[in-house]
Design a protein around this motif. Structure first.
Motif, PDB file in Angstrom:
ATOM      1  N   GLU A 134       0.809  -1.216   0.000  1.00  0.00           N
ATOM      2  CA  GLU A 134       0.000   0.000   0.000  1.00  0.00           C
ATOM      3  C   GLU A 134       0.848   1.276   0.000  1.00  0.00           C
ATOM      4  O   GLU A 134       0.300   2.372  -0.046  1.00  0.00           O
ATOM      5  N   TYR A 135       2.142   1.132   0.046  1.00  0.00           N
ATOM      6  CA  TYR A 135       3.028   2.297   0.010  1.00  0.00           C
ATOM      7  C   TYR A 135       3.532   2.520  -1.404  1.00  0.00           C
ATOM      8  O   TYR A 135       3.871   1.585  -2.118  1.00  0.00           O
ATOM      9  N   ASP A 136       3.584   3.783  -1.803  1.00  0.00           N
ATOM     10  CA  ASP A 136       3.856   4.123  -3.195  1.00  0.00           C
ATOM     11  C   ASP A 136       5.329   4.375  -3.483  1.00  0.00           C
ATOM     12  O   ASP A 136       5.825   4.090  -4.571  1.00  0.00           O
ATOM     13  N   ASP A 137       6.023   4.969  -2.547  1.00  0.00           N
ATOM     14  CA  ASP A 137       7.401   5.381  -2.790  1.00  0.00           C
ATOM     15  C   ASP A 137       8.317   4.768  -1.740  1.00  0.00           C
ATOM     16  O   ASP A 137       7.970   4.690  -0.564  1.00  0.00           O
ATOM     17  N   TRP A 138       9.512   4.392  -2.187  1.00  0.00           N
ATOM     18  CA  TRP A 138      10.460   3.668  -1.337  1.00  0.00           C
ATOM     19  C   TRP A 138      11.854   4.236  -1.473  1.00  0.00           C
ATOM     20  O   TRP A 138      12.248   4.705  -2.538  1.00  0.00           O
ATOM     21  N   GLY A 139      12.601   4.156  -0.375  1.00  0.00           N
ATOM     22  CA  GLY A 139      14.011   4.467  -0.433  1.00  0.00           C
ATOM     23  C   GLY A 139      14.823   3.245  -0.812  1.00  0.00           C
ATOM     24  O   GLY A 139      14.272   2.159  -1.026  1.00  0.00           O
ATOM     25  N   GLN A 140      16.129   3.421  -0.867  1.00  0.00           N
ATOM     26  CA  GLN A 140      17.026   2.350  -1.277  1.00  0.00           C
ATOM     27  C   GLN A 140      17.457   1.460  -0.121  1.00  0.00           C
ATOM     28  O   GLN A 140      18.022   0.392  -0.332  1.00  0.00           O
ATOM     29  N   GLY A 141      17.216   1.904   1.095  1.00  0.00           N
ATOM     30  CA  GLY A 141      17.540   1.081   2.253  1.00  0.00           C
ATOM     31  C   GLY A 141      18.861   1.462   2.897  1.00  0.00           C
ATOM     32  O   GLY A 141      19.771   1.990   2.257  1.00  0.00           O
ATOM     33  N   THR A 142      18.952   1.172   4.185  1.00  0.00           N
ATOM     34  CA  THR A 142      20.182   1.384   4.941  1.00  0.00           C
ATOM     35  C   THR A 142      20.389   0.180   5.857  1.00  0.00           C
ATOM     36  O   THR A 142      19.446  -0.307   6.476  1.00  0.00           O
ATOM     37  N   GLN A 143      21.617  -0.293   5.925  1.00  0.00           N
ATOM     38  CA  GLN A 143      21.910  -1.522   6.652  1.00  0.00           C
ATOM     39  C   GLN A 143      22.100  -1.256   8.141  1.00  0.00           C
ATOM     40  O   GLN A 143      22.825  -0.329   8.536  1.00  0.00           O
ATOM     41  N   VAL A 144      21.458  -2.080   8.943  1.00  0.00           N
ATOM     42  CA  VAL A 144      21.653  -2.063  10.396  1.00  0.00           C
ATOM     43  C   VAL A 144      22.141  -3.444  10.815  1.00  0.00           C
ATOM     44  O   VAL A 144      21.504  -4.448  10.490  1.00  0.00           O
ATOM     45  N   THR A 145      23.254  -3.482  11.513  1.00  0.00           N
ATOM     46  CA  THR A 145      23.812  -4.739  11.994  1.00  0.00           C
ATOM     47  C   THR A 145      24.031  -4.660  13.492  1.00  0.00           C
ATOM     48  O   THR A 145      24.693  -3.735  13.975  1.00  0.00           O
TER      49      THR A 145
END
Length: 126
Positions: A112-123
């Motif tokens: 249901e979400y239209d726009d997305w970012g590229q992501g960021t890694q969390v470790t």
């Protein structure tokens, strides 16, 4: 299509904290919802519901696994969404994505979400 840009990921030890940011220039005004999703190693992002969401009137929603540890907020003057993550656990390790949609209805479903970012890694290491 709006451009969402995440930042703030990194590596911490169990019990540590991180704050993620998401710049969402398109989403201004009175009716929108934004949220954070995550993709753990070896899983499809589509399999996961929202980690935390907030709409433009300040309603929030959290996954049970993060409630009490994570806080979602936004600075509308900067068109920026934040996710403060405290008491991090190894199972919080994932790629974190921010997403946005028009409308006030807070939904836990990715589709249901239209726009997305590229992501960021969390470790999070034990």
């Amino acid at each position: 299509q709006a451009r969402l840009v995440e930042s703030g990921g990194g590596s911490v030890q169990t019990g540590g904290s991180l704050r993620l940011s998401c710049a969402a220039a398109k989403y201004t005004g009175s009716s929108y919802s934004v949220g954070w999703f995550r993709q753990p190693p070896g899983e499809a992002r589509e399999a996961r519901e929202v980690v935390a969401g907030i709409n433009s009137v300040g309603d929030t929603v959290y996954a049970a696994s993060v409630k009490g540890r994570f806080t979602i907020s936004e600075d509308s003057s900067k068109n920026t969404l934040y996710l403060q993550m405290n008491s991090l656990k190894p199972e919080d390790s994932a790629i974190y994505y921010c997403a946005a949609r028009t409308g006030l209805r807070l939904t836990r479903q990715q589709w249901e979400y239209d726009d997305w970012g590229q992501g960021t890694q969390v470790t999070v290491s034990s």
